[in-house]
Each structure stands twice: as C-alpha cells, then as structure tokens.
Design an enzyme around this catalytic site. Structure first.
Site, short mmCIF file in Angstrom:
data_model
loop_
_atom_site.label_atom_id
_atom_site.label_comp_id
_atom_site.label_asym_id
_atom_site.label_seq_id
_atom_site.Cartn_x
_atom_site.Cartn_y
_atom_site.Cartn_z
N LYS A 1 0.83 -1.22 0.00
CA LYS A 1 0.00 0.00 0.00
C LYS A 1 0.86 1.27 0.00
O LYS A 1 0.75 2.13 0.87
CB LYS A 1 -0.95 0.01 1.20
CG LYS A 1 -1.88 -1.20 1.28
CD LYS A 1 -2.79 -1.09 2.50
CE LYS A 1 -3.71 -2.28 2.63
NZ LYS A 1 -2.99 -3.52 3.01
N ASN B 1 7.18 10.72 -7.09
CA ASN B 1 8.41 10.07 -7.54
C ASN B 1 8.81 8.93 -6.62
O ASN B 1 9.21 7.85 -7.09
CB ASN B 1 9.55 11.08 -7.64
CG ASN B 1 10.81 10.45 -8.20
OD1 ASN B 1 10.87 10.07 -9.37
ND2 ASN B 1 11.83 10.31 -7.36
N THR C 1 -11.02 -2.14 4.69
CA THR C 1 -12.25 -2.86 5.05
C THR C 1 -12.54 -2.82 6.54
O THR C 1 -13.64 -3.18 6.97
CB THR C 1 -12.19 -4.33 4.58
OG1 THR C 1 -11.05 -4.96 5.15
CG2 THR C 1 -12.14 -4.41 3.07
N ARG D 1 -7.00 -15.67 7.57
CA ARG D 1 -7.12 -16.58 8.71
C ARG D 1 -7.99 -17.82 8.48
O ARG D 1 -7.65 -18.89 9.00
CB ARG D 1 -7.60 -15.78 9.93
CG ARG D 1 -6.47 -14.96 10.54
CD ARG D 1 -6.96 -13.90 11.50
NE ARG D 1 -7.41 -12.71 10.78
CZ ARG D 1 -7.60 -11.53 11.36
NH1 ARG D 1 -7.39 -11.38 12.66
NH2 ARG D 1 -7.99 -10.48 10.65
#
Length: 232
Positions: free
Chosen positions: A64, A70, A122, A212
């Site tokens: 992420k 740049n 989420t 999981r």
C-alpha cells in the site's frame, strides 16, 4: 499465462519467513496466489518474494505505497523488478501519484504487475472516516477514489465486496480485489465490511483475499479446497 486457475489469494500474514513458507508448502500454486504484506516483507525483505516465486506462486505485494509521486513510482518500479504479479498503492495519494506509478510501469520492457489502488480499508466504518475529517459513508469515499484511479489508468482496486457491485457498474474495466472474505461459518475477526467468497464473486469481485480462515485452519490445504469448491 497464469498458472493459477482460481481467483483466490491467500494472505501470508506471518512475522517470519519460516512460518510463511510452512503455510505456502501446504498450498497449491494452481489453486491460489499468495499475498505478502507489511509484516512479512519488513521481516524478510525481497528474498521472500523470490522464494515464493521459485515455489511457483504468483505474488501480490501488499505494501500500500503512499508517498510523493516520484518516491511511490520508484517503489512500484522496484516491486516490478522483483517479479511480483500485483502491487498496490493508496488512492488517497492522489492523481499525480497514481499516474506516476502507472507511467513507470509502462516504461518497462518486461512483464508488468497489475497496479491496484487501495480505496477505503475494510476495517473502516463511517465513524472511522469521521475521525479523519470525512463525514461520509465509506461507499461514497470509495467511489470518489475509484474515479481517481480510473483517471490515472490503474488496473483495478482493492475494495470491500459490499462496494463491488457499485464499482463494477461505474468502472467495468477495473479489476476488483476484495479482502475481508470469510467462508460461511468463519469468524469475522477485525474485518467489518465482509461477504462470503460466492457472494463476493456474484457482487463483481475478481480476486478474493483470504487469510485466517485458511492460514489458521487445522488443515490449510483442505480449507483452500473447500473455498475452491464453494465458488466452483
């Protein structure tokens, strides 16, 4: 051509190389891809990506990225040079940042990873967004960021399955990667906006990230096979 025959991505959310590879050795690269996130990558660096690729897995590098244009583009370039199958960036980094990442991949002569934008995590609900100054529903912010990602030329988005249908309607060309997937009967854990694998695919998701319910199962190979059967 991809070796994987399903939309399943198994999250290798472990602190050590040995733990991650112990799970990977129980999985079939034809039935799933694998996701390397911040904890594992910080512990093992690029070596873990190479090892997983040697085992036949396509790797989603889930870091992420979010920085000035740049810096983020150079991180995406480095990920591509590792041979990852997918890499993601935060859409909230803005249009120029996402465009720079797409452009640096276009300059490559070899294989290019899918470039995916992260919209709203989420785990976040309206009250969480309000805490950072956005007094709106998560879906509204998701749609705002999706429009930016489309304009920047990204390949797809990470999104909750609950937003997938609206996103497919608004941006049918974007591939949707959905975390927070819980097979029927699984614990919800810290995910809030969740659906089952079948529900997510029916809603428009293209790839399903599952952690999981597979990684903590007594028999991960069977748990993976059960999900494959559920979505067949």
């Amino acid at each position: 051509m991809s070796v994987c025959q399903t939309p399943i991505i198994v999250a290798l959310d472990y602190p050590t190389r040995d733990a991650a590879l112990k799970l990977a050795d129980q999985l079939d690269p034809k039935l799933c891809r694998v996701k390397v996130g911040k904890e594992l990558f910080t512990s093992c660096a690029a070596e873990i990506v190479g090892t997983l690729r040697d085992k036949g897995f396509e790797v989603f590098l889930d870091l992420k990225f979010h920085d000035i244009p740049n810096t983020t583009a150079m991180a995406v370039k480095a990920a591509a040079e590792m041979g990852v199958w997918m890499v993601n960036v935060h859409c909230s980094g803005g249009l120029r940042m996402m465009t720079a990442c797409r452009e640096v991949l276009e300059q490559r002569s070899g294989p290019k990873p899918l470039l995916i934008g992260v919209t709203v995590l989420t785990s976040m609900e309206r009250e969480d967004l309000a805490g950072i100054g956005l007094d709106i529903e998560p879906q509204e912010q998701v749609l705002r960021l999706a429009a930016l990602a489309q304009k920047a030329g990204l390949d797809g988005l990470v999104c909750s399955a609950l937003e997938a249908q609206a996103l497919k309607t608004a941006h049918p060309s974007l591939q949707l990667v959905t975390p927070g997937i819980r097979p029927a009967g699984s614990a919800q854990d810290d995910q809030r906006r969740i659906l089952t694998p079948r529900q997510a695919l029916d809603a428009g998701s293209d790839y399903l990230v599952i952690g999981r319910p597979i990684s903590q199962a007594a028999d991960p190979a069977k748990a993976l096979a059960d999900v494959v059967a559920e979505i067949a």
